[in-house]
Design a protein around this motif. Structure first.
Motif, PDB file in Angstrom:
ATOM      1  N   LYS A 135      18.629 -54.802   2.802  1.00 35.63           N
ATOM      2  CA  LYS A 135      19.460 -55.297   3.904  1.00 35.63           C
ATOM      3  C   LYS A 135      20.098 -56.628   3.548  1.00 35.63           C
ATOM      4  N   GLN A 136      19.340 -57.497   2.910  1.00 34.02           N
ATOM      5  CA  GLN A 136      19.904 -58.775   2.490  1.00 34.02           C
ATOM      6  C   GLN A 136      21.012 -58.566   1.467  1.00 34.02           C
ATOM      7  N   MET A 137      20.816 -57.600   0.565  1.00 33.40           N
ATOM      8  CA  MET A 137      21.845 -57.305  -0.431  1.00 33.40           C
ATOM      9  C   MET A 137      23.102 -56.761   0.251  1.00 33.40           C
ATOM     10  N   GLN A 138      22.934 -55.884   1.254  1.00 27.56           N
ATOM     11  CA  GLN A 138      24.084 -55.358   1.982  1.00 27.56           C
ATOM     12  C   GLN A 138      24.837 -56.474   2.691  1.00 27.56           C
ATOM     13  N   SER A 139      24.097 -57.398   3.305  1.00 26.14           N
ATOM     14  CA  SER A 139      24.731 -58.519   3.984  1.00 26.14           C
ATOM     15  C   SER A 139      25.521 -59.374   3.004  1.00 26.14           C
ATOM     16  N   THR A 140      24.939 -59.607   1.817  1.00 20.58           N
ATOM     17  CA  THR A 140      25.643 -60.395   0.802  1.00 20.58           C
ATOM     18  C   THR A 140      26.911 -59.694   0.330  1.00 20.58           C
ATOM     19  N   ILE A 141      26.825 -58.375   0.141  1.00 20.82           N
ATOM     20  CA  ILE A 141      27.999 -57.611  -0.298  1.00 20.82           C
ATOM     21  C   ILE A 141      29.098 -57.660   0.745  1.00 20.82           C
ATOM     22  N   GLN A 143      29.606 -59.979   2.962  1.00 21.26           N
ATOM     23  CA  GLN A 143      30.163 -61.337   2.959  1.00 21.26           C
ATOM     24  C   GLN A 143      31.136 -61.524   1.797  1.00 21.26           C
ATOM     25  N   LYS A 144      30.759 -61.014   0.611  1.00 19.69           N
ATOM     26  CA  LYS A 144      31.649 -61.122  -0.549  1.00 19.69           C
ATOM     27  C   LYS A 144      32.941 -60.338  -0.326  1.00 19.69           C
ATOM     28  N   GLU A 147      35.187 -62.364   1.855  1.00 16.75           N
ATOM     29  CA  GLU A 147      35.805 -63.456   1.085  1.00 16.75           C
ATOM     30  C   GLU A 147      36.936 -62.940   0.199  1.00 16.75           C
TER      31      GLU A 147
END
Length: 210
Positions: A135-141, A143-144, A147
């Motif tokens: 889930k943290q990886m999905q959130s980071t993706i 966000q990227k 951007e």
């Protein structure tokens, strides 16, 4: 002289990410008596060697479907664990089963069930931590990606601005070229025509006088 370092069982359990009860079971099966001791509060203290053994037990447990007894036999065969540990464990387990069976019917099954529940809980915690990481990886993706979309929009605006300025420059150059062409067509057809007219006029006057 090397100083022996002892770690509390709770700290070791947190470092290995296992339940404290699971750690106590592993201590009885894998850590020799001289590598573990109890403090005044009755909590286990484990030596560095004992912690290393427990760490290897966890790695082997996660690497395959081997049972704790199989891992214990493997360590004995590899010379990393004394054969006395295996013999003592078998004797202690047999005596405990007999005592529990005589004291409370069904206690052995309950103890085995309790250990199975502890291991299941540990596996569940591992899976939950993996889900959290995903889930943290999905959130980071996401966000990227946001951007990148913002950067694309900024790039589009910049390209429009540059294109508009290039159009203005092109229009200015075109107008300047047209002015130069009109100027050249006006003054460059016969550069001596202004000087030839007075000569012709003088020749006409002279002919008239004659």
């Amino acid at each position: 002289m090397d100083v022996q370092v002892w770690m509390a069982s709770k700290e070791v359990a947190e470092r290995l990410d296992v339940h404290v009860r699971t750690l106590r079971n592993w201590l009885e099966m894998f850590v020799p008596a001289h590598e573990r001791q109890k403090n005044a509060q009755g909590h286990y203290l484990i030596s560095e060697s004992g912690v290393s053994i427990l760490k290897e037990v966890k790695e082997r447990k996660e690497a395959g479907n081997s049972s704790l007894r199989d891992i214990q036999k493997e360590l004995v065969e590899e010379g990393k664990l004394s054969p006395d540990m295996l013999a003592m464990q078998e004797v202690a387990a047999g005596e405990e089963m007999v005592a529990l069976g005589q004291a409370v019917p069904g206690m052995v099954e309950l103890n085995q069930m309790d250990q199975a529940v502890s291991e299941t809980l540990y596996l569940f915690k591992q899976e939950l931590s993996q889900i959290t990481a995903v889930k943290q990886m999905q959130s980071t993706i996401l966000q990227k990606m946001t951007e990148i979309e913002e950067m694309q929009e900024t790039l589009r605006l910049e390209m429009r601005r540059v294109s508009f300025e290039l159009d203005l420059i092109q229009q200015s150059l075109t107008r300047r070229k047209h002015r130069q062409e009109r100027y050249q067509s006006r003054f460059s057809l016969n550069p001596f025509r202004w000087f030839s007219r007075p000569a012709t006029s003088a020749g006409t006057t002279h002919a008239a006088e004659s």
